[in-house]
Design a protein around this motif. Structure first.
Motif, PDB file in Angstrom:
ATOM      1  N   THR A   1      -6.209  -3.401  -9.260  1.00 42.07           N
ATOM      2  CA  THR A   1      -6.006  -4.773  -8.787  1.00 42.07           C
ATOM      3  C   THR A   1      -5.022  -4.804  -7.620  1.00 42.07           C
ATOM      4  O   THR A   1      -5.217  -5.529  -6.639  1.00 42.07           O
ATOM      5  CB  THR A   1      -5.475  -5.653  -9.932  1.00 42.07           C
ATOM      6  OG1 THR A   1      -6.399  -5.615 -11.023  1.00 42.07           O
ATOM      7  CG2 THR A   1      -5.298  -7.091  -9.479  1.00 42.07           C
ATOM      8  N   ALA A   2      -3.958  -4.013  -7.719  1.00 41.55           N
ATOM      9  CA  ALA A   2      -2.953  -3.984  -6.664  1.00 41.55           C
ATOM     10  C   ALA A   2      -3.526  -3.441  -5.359  1.00 41.55           C
ATOM     11  O   ALA A   2      -3.201  -3.933  -4.274  1.00 41.55           O
ATOM     12  CB  ALA A   2      -1.757  -3.137  -7.109  1.00 41.55           C
ATOM     13  N   ILE A   3      -4.391  -2.441  -5.457  1.00 46.16           N
ATOM     14  CA  ILE A   3      -5.011  -1.865  -4.259  1.00 46.16           C
ATOM     15  C   ILE A   3      -5.844  -2.921  -3.541  1.00 46.16           C
ATOM     16  O   ILE A   3      -5.781  -3.063  -2.317  1.00 46.16           O
ATOM     17  CB  ILE A   3      -5.901  -0.663  -4.639  1.00 46.16           C
ATOM     18  CG1 ILE A   3      -5.056   0.484  -5.165  1.00 46.16           C
ATOM     19  CG2 ILE A   3      -6.711  -0.179  -3.430  1.00 46.16           C
ATOM     20  CD1 ILE A   3      -5.857   1.547  -5.869  1.00 46.16           C
ATOM     21  N   LEU A   4      -6.630  -3.662  -4.307  1.00 46.81           N
ATOM     22  CA  LEU A   4      -7.499  -4.677  -3.705  1.00 46.81           C
ATOM     23  C   LEU A   4      -6.700  -5.766  -3.011  1.00 46.81           C
ATOM     24  O   LEU A   4      -7.173  -6.383  -2.052  1.00 46.81           O
ATOM     25  CB  LEU A   4      -8.398  -5.289  -4.784  1.00 46.81           C
ATOM     26  CG  LEU A   4      -9.390  -4.325  -5.462  1.00 46.81           C
ATOM     27  CD1 LEU A   4     -10.178  -5.050  -6.544  1.00 46.81           C
ATOM     28  CD2 LEU A   4     -10.326  -3.704  -4.438  1.00 46.81           C
ATOM     29  N   GLY A   5      -5.484  -6.008  -3.489  1.00 48.83           N
ATOM     30  CA  GLY A   5      -4.668  -7.048  -2.879  1.00 48.83           C
ATOM     31  C   GLY A   5      -3.734  -6.558  -1.788  1.00 48.83           C
ATOM     32  O   GLY A   5      -3.071  -7.358  -1.133  1.00 48.83           O
TER      33      GLY A   5
ATOM     34  N   TYR B   1       8.438  -2.018  -8.735  1.00 49.87           N
ATOM     35  CA  TYR B   1       9.328  -3.184  -8.709  1.00 49.87           C
ATOM     36  C   TYR B   1       9.810  -3.484  -7.294  1.00 49.87           C
ATOM     37  O   TYR B   1       9.918  -4.647  -6.889  1.00 49.87           O
ATOM     38  CB  TYR B   1      10.521  -2.939  -9.636  1.00 49.87           C
ATOM     39  CG  TYR B   1      11.495  -4.097  -9.688  1.00 49.87           C
ATOM     40  CD1 TYR B   1      11.219  -5.219 -10.459  1.00 49.87           C
ATOM     41  CD2 TYR B   1      12.677  -4.071  -8.940  1.00 49.87           C
ATOM     42  CE1 TYR B   1      12.102  -6.286 -10.497  1.00 49.87           C
ATOM     43  CE2 TYR B   1      13.564  -5.129  -8.977  1.00 49.87           C
ATOM     44  CZ  TYR B   1      13.270  -6.236  -9.758  1.00 49.87           C
ATOM     45  OH  TYR B   1      14.135  -7.300  -9.791  1.00 49.87           O
ATOM     46  N   LEU B   2      10.070  -2.440  -6.515  1.00 47.54           N
ATOM     47  CA  LEU B   2      10.636  -2.627  -5.180  1.00 47.54           C
ATOM     48  C   LEU B   2       9.583  -2.957  -4.120  1.00 47.54           C
ATOM     49  O   LEU B   2       9.870  -3.706  -3.176  1.00 47.54           O
ATOM     50  CB  LEU B   2      11.395  -1.362  -4.756  1.00 47.54           C
ATOM     51  CG  LEU B   2      12.652  -1.021  -5.565  1.00 47.54           C
ATOM     52  CD1 LEU B   2      13.223   0.307  -5.085  1.00 47.54           C
ATOM     53  CD2 LEU B   2      13.689  -2.129  -5.451  1.00 47.54           C
ATOM     54  N   PHE B   3       8.370  -2.417  -4.257  1.00 51.56           N
ATOM     55  CA  PHE B   3       7.390  -2.520  -3.186  1.00 51.56           C
ATOM     56  C   PHE B   3       6.336  -3.606  -3.418  1.00 51.56           C
ATOM     57  O   PHE B   3       5.719  -4.070  -2.453  1.00 51.56           O
ATOM     58  CB  PHE B   3       6.676  -1.176  -3.002  1.00 51.56           C
ATOM     59  CG  PHE B   3       7.461  -0.168  -2.224  1.00 51.56           C
ATOM     60  CD1 PHE B   3       7.169   0.079  -0.886  1.00 51.56           C
ATOM     61  CD2 PHE B   3       8.503   0.530  -2.811  1.00 51.56           C
ATOM     62  CE1 PHE B   3       7.885   1.014  -0.173  1.00 51.56           C
ATOM     63  CE2 PHE B   3       9.228   1.470  -2.107  1.00 51.56           C
ATOM     64  CZ  PHE B   3       8.926   1.709  -0.780  1.00 51.56           C
TER      65      PHE B   3
ATOM     66  N   LEU C   1       0.830  -1.203   0.000  1.00 57.43           N
ATOM     67  CA  LEU C   1       0.000   0.000   0.000  1.00 57.43           C
ATOM     68  C   LEU C   1       0.868   1.258   0.000  1.00 57.43           C
ATOM     69  O   LEU C   1       0.552   2.234  -0.687  1.00 57.43           O
ATOM     70  CB  LEU C   1      -0.934   0.009   1.205  1.00 57.43           C
ATOM     71  CG  LEU C   1      -1.885   1.214   1.263  1.00 57.43           C
ATOM     72  CD1 LEU C   1      -2.853   1.177   0.084  1.00 57.43           C
ATOM     73  CD2 LEU C   1      -2.651   1.253   2.573  1.00 57.43           C
ATOM     74  N   VAL C   2       1.959   1.234   0.750  1.00 62.92           N
ATOM     75  CA  VAL C   2       2.891   2.368   0.738  1.00 62.92           C
ATOM     76  C   VAL C   2       3.419   2.586  -0.676  1.00 62.92           C
ATOM     77  O   VAL C   2       3.453   3.707  -1.194  1.00 62.92           O
ATOM     78  CB  VAL C   2       4.045   2.131   1.731  1.00 62.92           C
ATOM     79  CG1 VAL C   2       5.097   3.231   1.593  1.00 62.92           C
ATOM     80  CG2 VAL C   2       3.524   2.076   3.156  1.00 62.92           C
ATOM     81  N   GLY C   3       3.832   1.486  -1.322  1.00 67.64           N
ATOM     82  CA  GLY C   3       4.346   1.589  -2.673  1.00 67.64           C
ATOM     83  C   GLY C   3       3.311   2.091  -3.657  1.00 67.64           C
ATOM     84  O   GLY C   3       3.599   2.946  -4.507  1.00 67.64           O
TER      85      GLY C   3
END
Length: 434
Positions: free
Chosen positions: A357-361, A424-426, A243-245
């Motif tokens: 999609t990333a937010i939901l996960g 890539y990092l987060f 979430l930070v990323g």
């Protein structure tokens, strides 16, 4: 209303500046007077809908937006226009999150997915129509009429809400009034300081405003920590590294995009001789490419996870920003302007759906709504901050404006590249199931 208004105004800036004798800072605030309350109050507006009733807050937001739009259309001077724009932003912070929340509560399963898809499509249509309508109206009637478009849209929306939308609410959570006031104050001070600085004023006053704004952010964090689960932004969510990323990525990539959408129309109209209508037509490929490409990017995110597309797509955005270095007073649309618009749009199409999609996960199911709201607010905050910096370009003329625009394009490319590195990092690698 929200999407049409935002995209239309970018085309109208030169006409507004000429008619109201606005300096660069005034033009920046024409945009940021709207973005500031929308960025600061988006989460609060959603929480108010949960507490008081989503349909009630939705209709109130539409009415407020409508009244403010009429105020914009008949504003006698720049200060009156800025006040009306700020009220529009408050209305948008009420109607945007609750329109989506109503869909979430009214539909389930596949029907919910289709409804949200239509909601997103309406946004794309509004973004497409905004510059076209603005260009035609500015050339034939005047810039004030772009705000009157909202009258029939608002009337239809209110009638539809009253007749076809049922009331829904969750209640329970206490509204974080103090947090809303502090974050609005903090964002306002920072935006004002940056606008004043890029307008060439400098001195102790903007420095003091920046310091006060940053201090207010610290106070906001302390207040949110004390509010616990009732906070507008529960700090415990940031225990999630993804979430930070995602938050950092969103700020950078949407900040870069906002600078492009503000500066490209202004530069082409003022230095390359584009009319408002020509500029509106020139921007049409941008939302069309995003609308066509986003479903494919969404399916790719499901298949391979969000990390890969979010590590690549912002790089494409950055490449498009570098193509803006070809834009000058003699640039041709087909060979110089369109390639940059198309490449940036392709990159954004590959970013938007995987980001969702990333937010939901990134958080547990109970906090997906808050996380989505935070992401929306972050994208607007990125636009607010970057727009406050555009005075370095708007304040110049002729070749000096083109040079400053090229520097801004390089900065936009660096921001997009930074977003790709953060992804890539987060974000965690994801292997699809067999």
């Amino acid at each position: 209303m929200g999407f049409i208004d935002a995209s239309a105004l970018n085309v109208a800036l030169p006409a507004i500046g000429s008619d109201l004798h606005a300096d660069p800072a005034g033009l920046q605030w024409t945009i940021n007077a709207y973005w500031l309350p929308l960025s600061a109050l988006l989460l609060f507006g959603g929480a108010a809908g949960d507490h008081f009733g989503r349909r009630r807050i939705l209709i109130a937001g539409i009415l407020l937006f409508l009244i403010a739009s009429v105020g914009c259309a008949f504003a006698p001077d720049l200060p009156a226009l800025l006040i009306a724009r700020a009220i529009q932003g408050v209305g948008a912070a009420m109607l945007i999150p609750n329109s989506l929340a109503i869909l979430g509560s009214a539909f389930t399963g596949k029907a919910r997915g289709k409804a949200i898809g239509l909601w997103a499509a309406a946004g794309s249509i509004g973004t497409t129509l905004g510059p076209l309508l603005a260009g035609a109206l500015i050339e034939n009637v005047g810039w004030r009429t772009i705000f009157l478009i909202n009258i029939p849209v608002a009337a239809g929306a209110i009638v539809g809400a009253l007749h076809y939308v049922g009331e829904s609410r969750t209640g329970g959570q206490r509204l974080d009034w103090l947090g809303a006031v502090i974050v609005t104050f903090a964002l306002g001070l920072v935006a004002w300081a940056l606008t004043d600085w890029t307008g060439g004023h400098g001195g102790i006053v903007p420095a003091a405003a920046m310091a006060a704004g940053l201090l207010a952010f610290v106070v906001f964090v302390l207040v949110e920590d004390r509010q616990g689960p009732d906070a507008m932004i529960p700090l415990s969510m940031f225990a999630s590294k993804p979430l930070v990323g995602i938050t950092l990525l969103t700020f950078l990539v949407y900040g870069s995009l906002s600078g492009f959408l503000v500066l490209l129309p202004y530069v082409l109209i003022t230095t390359a001789g584009y009319t408002a209508l020509q500029m509106g037509l020139a921007l049409v490929p941008f939302p069309l490419i995003i609308g066509l490409g986003s479903p494919f990017a969404g399916r790719a995110a499901v298949a391979v996870g969000s990390r890969l597309p979010l590590s690549i797509s912002p790089l494409i955005v950055g490449a498009g920003m570098l193509l803006l270095l070809r834009v000058d007073a003699d640039a041709t649309y087909l060979f110089d302007v369109l390639p940059a618009i198309a490449v940036i749009a392709i990159g954004m199409a590959g970013t938007a759906a995987p980001l969702t999609t990333a937010i939901l996960g990134a958080v547990d199911a109970a906090r997906t709504g808050t996380a989505s709201g935070l992401n929306s607010a972050t994208s607007r905050t990125g636009g607010l901050i970057v727009t406050a910096l555009t005075g370095t370009v708007i304040a110049r003329h002729g070749p000096a404006m083109i040079e400053a625009f090229h520097v801004a394009a390089v900065i936009g490319a660096v921001m997009a590249g930074g977003a790709a590195l953060i992804a890539y990092l987060f974000l965690s690698p994801f292997q699809p199931e067999n």
